[in-house]
Design a protein around this motif. Structure first.
Motif, PDB file in Angstrom:
ATOM      1  N   LYS A   1      -4.484   5.090   6.741  1.00  0.00           N
ATOM      2  CA  LYS A   1      -5.387   6.247   6.685  1.00  0.00           C
ATOM      3  C   LYS A   1      -5.479   6.813   5.270  1.00  0.00           C
ATOM      4  CE  LYS A   1      -5.058   7.730  11.478  1.00  0.00           C
ATOM      5  NZ  LYS A   1      -4.633   8.797  12.391  1.00  0.00           N
ATOM      6  N   GLN A   2      -4.346   6.971   4.609  1.00  0.00           N
ATOM      7  CA  GLN A   2      -4.343   7.529   3.259  1.00  0.00           C
ATOM      8  C   GLN A   2      -5.018   6.573   2.272  1.00  0.00           C
ATOM      9  OE1 GLN A   2      -3.144  10.791   2.353  1.00  0.00           O
ATOM     10  NE2 GLN A   2      -4.506  10.175   0.705  1.00  0.00           N
ATOM     11  N   ALA A   3      -4.731   5.293   2.396  1.00  0.00           N
ATOM     12  CA  ALA A   3      -5.349   4.305   1.502  1.00  0.00           C
ATOM     13  C   ALA A   3      -6.864   4.298   1.671  1.00  0.00           C
ATOM     14  CB  ALA A   3      -4.774   2.917   1.772  1.00  0.00           C
ATOM     15  N   TYR A   4      -7.327   4.475   2.892  1.00  0.00           N
ATOM     16  CA  TYR A   4      -8.763   4.551   3.147  1.00  0.00           C
ATOM     17  C   TYR A   4      -9.352   5.829   2.537  1.00  0.00           C
ATOM     18  CZ  TYR A   4     -13.187   5.018   5.595  1.00  0.00           C
ATOM     19  OH  TYR A   4     -14.518   5.202   5.888  1.00  0.00           O
TER      20      TYR A   4
ATOM     21  N   PRO B   1       2.876   2.645   9.041  1.00  0.00           N
ATOM     22  CA  PRO B   1       1.710   1.823   8.693  1.00  0.00           C
ATOM     23  C   PRO B   1       0.396   2.566   8.927  1.00  0.00           C
ATOM     24  CG  PRO B   1       3.271   0.531   9.973  1.00  0.00           C
ATOM     25  CD  PRO B   1       3.764   1.943   9.977  1.00  0.00           C
ATOM     26  N   ARG B   2       0.284   3.274  10.042  1.00  0.00           N
ATOM     27  CA  ARG B   2      -0.945   4.000  10.370  1.00  0.00           C
ATOM     28  C   ARG B   2      -1.249   5.071   9.314  1.00  0.00           C
ATOM     29  NH1 ARG B   2      -3.965   4.017  14.874  1.00  0.00           N
ATOM     30  NH2 ARG B   2      -2.412   2.761  15.930  1.00  0.00           N
TER      31      ARG B   2
ATOM     32  N   LEU C   1       0.834  -1.206   0.000  1.00  0.00           N
ATOM     33  CA  LEU C   1       0.000   0.000   0.000  1.00  0.00           C
ATOM     34  C   LEU C   1       0.867   1.253   0.000  1.00  0.00           C
ATOM     35  CD1 LEU C   1      -2.902  -0.826   2.483  1.00  0.00           C
ATOM     36  CD2 LEU C   1      -3.124  -0.180   0.073  1.00  0.00           C
ATOM     37  N   LYS C   2       1.898   1.254   0.836  1.00  0.00           N
ATOM     38  CA  LYS C   2       2.815   2.399   0.911  1.00  0.00           C
ATOM     39  C   LYS C   2       3.460   2.649  -0.451  1.00  0.00           C
ATOM     40  CE  LYS C   2       6.862   4.022   3.527  1.00  0.00           C
ATOM     41  NZ  LYS C   2       7.758   4.388   2.436  1.00  0.00           N
ATOM     42  N   ASP C   3       3.984   1.603  -1.065  1.00  0.00           N
ATOM     43  CA  ASP C   3       4.624   1.747  -2.374  1.00  0.00           C
ATOM     44  C   ASP C   3       3.624   2.194  -3.431  1.00  0.00           C
ATOM     45  OD1 ASP C   3       7.040   0.974  -1.275  1.00  0.00           O
ATOM     46  OD2 ASP C   3       6.934  -1.088  -2.014  1.00  0.00           O
ATOM     47  N   TYR C   4       2.414   1.661  -3.389  1.00  0.00           N
ATOM     48  CA  TYR C   4       1.376   2.045  -4.338  1.00  0.00           C
ATOM     49  C   TYR C   4       1.039   3.526  -4.171  1.00  0.00           C
ATOM     50  CZ  TYR C   4      -3.051   2.014  -6.881  1.00  0.00           C
ATOM     51  OH  TYR C   4      -4.059   2.282  -7.767  1.00  0.00           O
ATOM     52  N   LEU C   5       0.856   3.957  -2.914  1.00  0.00           N
ATOM     53  CA  LEU C   5       0.537   5.363  -2.650  1.00  0.00           C
ATOM     54  C   LEU C   5       1.667   6.286  -3.108  1.00  0.00           C
ATOM     55  CD1 LEU C   5      -1.088   4.983   0.871  1.00  0.00           C
ATOM     56  CD2 LEU C   5      -2.252   5.731  -1.220  1.00  0.00           C
TER      57      LEU C   5
END
Length: 133
Positions: free
Chosen positions: A74-77, A69-70, A55-59
């Motif tokens: 939050k950003q992915a949501y 991670p938190r 998710l981090k890499d995708y964002l």
């Protein structure tokens, strides 16, 4: 999306996919022995770790800056990659707890949570990211 960042999340996705598939296989099984419980909990920890990192890499490939991670959850949501932010945050808390504690009663309950609550989160993420692959 820069080519290196695009490649990075796709490579991380491949690792997440391998871990997800293992968790999927064992989430369908009846888990009875202590070693089986420890194994599925370990697969959960590994899958969660790879999930938040993909998710981090995708964002980041989308231009967002996230560090923890938190923040990532939050950003992915917020942008709709994941649907249930509260359950993801709960999964983060459980992952942190499992790495520091072993209690048989907790393990019994947690195995059921993995199967019923957390595996569906990973499945939804897997399917979402597979669309973008």
């Amino acid at each position: 999306m820069g080519p290196l960042k695009d490649i990075r999340w796709r490579q991380r996705f491949e690792n997440f996919e391998k871990s997800y598939k293992l968790l999927e296989k064992y989430a369908k099984e009846d888990i009875h022995s202590e070693i089986e419980k420890a194994g599925i909990i370990q697969f959960f920890e590994m899958t969660f770790e790879l999930a938040w990192k993909v998710l981090k890499d995708y964002l980041e490939a989308q231009g967002f800056i996230v560090r923890s991670p938190r923040e990532t959850i939050k950003q992915a949501y917020q942008i709709g990659i994941i649907d249930d932010g509260h359950t993801w945050i709960d999964a983060l808390s459980k992952r942190n707890l499992t790495t520091h504690t072993y209690d048989e009663a907790f393990a019994d309950k947690f195995v059921q949570e993995i199967k019923q609550t957390y595996f569906p989160l990973f499945k939804a993420l897997y399917e979402k990211l597979l669309e973008d692959e």
